[in-house]
Design a protein around this motif. Structure first.
Motif, mmCIF file in Angstrom:
data_model
loop_
_atom_site.group_PDB
_atom_site.id
_atom_site.type_symbol
_atom_site.label_atom_id
_atom_site.label_comp_id
_atom_site.label_asym_id
_atom_site.label_seq_id
_atom_site.Cartn_x
_atom_site.Cartn_y
_atom_site.Cartn_z
ATOM 1 N N PRO A 1 -2.717 -5.537 1.266
ATOM 2 C CA PRO A 1 -2.101 -4.732 2.319
ATOM 3 C C PRO A 1 -3.100 -4.397 3.439
ATOM 4 O O PRO A 1 -4.293 -4.258 3.198
ATOM 5 N N GLU A 2 -2.572 -4.254 4.645
ATOM 6 C CA GLU A 2 -3.405 -3.938 5.797
ATOM 7 C C GLU A 2 -3.812 -2.467 5.823
ATOM 8 O O GLU A 2 -4.885 -2.126 6.302
ATOM 9 N N ILE A 3 -2.931 -1.595 5.329
ATOM 10 C CA ILE A 3 -3.157 -0.147 5.399
ATOM 11 C C ILE A 3 -3.110 0.449 3.999
ATOM 12 O O ILE A 3 -2.204 0.144 3.217
ATOM 13 N N VAL A 4 -4.073 1.308 3.697
ATOM 14 C CA VAL A 4 -4.077 2.065 2.446
ATOM 15 C C VAL A 4 -3.882 3.525 2.832
ATOM 16 O O VAL A 4 -4.706 4.109 3.534
ATOM 17 N N ASN A 5 -2.772 4.100 2.389
ATOM 18 C CA ASN A 5 -2.421 5.470 2.736
ATOM 19 C C ASN A 5 -2.656 6.356 1.522
ATOM 20 O O ASN A 5 -2.073 6.116 0.467
ATOM 21 N N GLU B 1 10.213 0.555 -1.324
ATOM 22 C CA GLU B 1 9.534 -0.608 -0.754
ATOM 23 C C GLU B 1 9.325 -1.672 -1.832
ATOM 24 O O GLU B 1 9.506 -2.855 -1.575
ATOM 25 N N ARG C 1 2.245 -7.086 2.058
ATOM 26 C CA ARG C 1 2.687 -5.734 2.382
ATOM 27 C C ARG C 1 1.839 -5.198 3.519
ATOM 28 O O ARG C 1 0.651 -5.441 3.582
ATOM 29 N N LYS C 2 2.454 -4.444 4.380
ATOM 30 C CA LYS C 2 1.708 -3.835 5.466
ATOM 31 C C LYS C 2 0.928 -2.621 4.952
ATOM 32 O O LYS C 2 -0.175 -2.355 5.396
ATOM 33 N N GLU C 3 1.505 -1.889 4.004
ATOM 34 C CA GLU C 3 0.926 -0.624 3.560
ATOM 35 C C GLU C 3 1.092 -0.445 2.057
ATOM 36 O O GLU C 3 2.078 -0.881 1.475
ATOM 37 N N ILE C 4 0.124 0.215 1.450
ATOM 38 C CA ILE C 4 0.243 0.652 0.063
ATOM 39 C C ILE C 4 -0.130 2.132 0.035
ATOM 40 O O ILE C 4 -1.028 2.565 0.757
ATOM 41 N N ILE C 5 0.575 2.894 -0.770
ATOM 42 C CA ILE C 5 0.370 4.338 -0.844
ATOM 43 C C ILE C 5 -0.222 4.696 -2.200
ATOM 44 O O ILE C 5 0.241 4.222 -3.236
#
Length: 100
Positions: A85-89, A21, A33-37
């Motif tokens: 980012p919108e989501i934190v995974n 990504e 970014r939609k998501e960060i891991i």
């Protein structure tokens, strides 16, 4: 230290996913970014550590709850407000030894 009741994730696959990504971003011009891991693991010194592969984001906390707050703060410091980012995974990694 409390045991983490989460599924064990493959650390190498998680890092590869994030790096793919990251490499898809054009010329360092980061779009939202939609998501960060984050890869979360127990620290040898006690508490927990979290790292976002592909980014220079690393933080620690004594408890999972404290670590989550530290992650939120680290994200706010790393990204501009309109690029957060919108989501934190959270991928929680747990080392466990089985004896036979």
């Amino acid at each position: 230290m409390k045991k983490i009741d989460k599924e064990i994730f493959n650390l190498e696959n998680s890092k590869n996913h994030v790096e793919l990504e990251y490499n898809n971003m054009v010329g360092g011009n980061m779009k939202k970014r939609k998501e960060i891991i984050f890869i979360v693991s127990e620290s040898k010194e006690g508490g927990y550590e979290a790292e976002a592969p592909g980014f220079s984001i690393f933080t620690q906390g004594e408890t999972i709850e404290e670590l989550k707050e530290m992650i939120k703060d680290a994200i706010k410091c790393h990204f501009e407000e309109d690029k957060i980012p919108e989501i934190v995974n959270l991928h929680i990694v747990k080392d466990e030894v089985l004896t036979l």
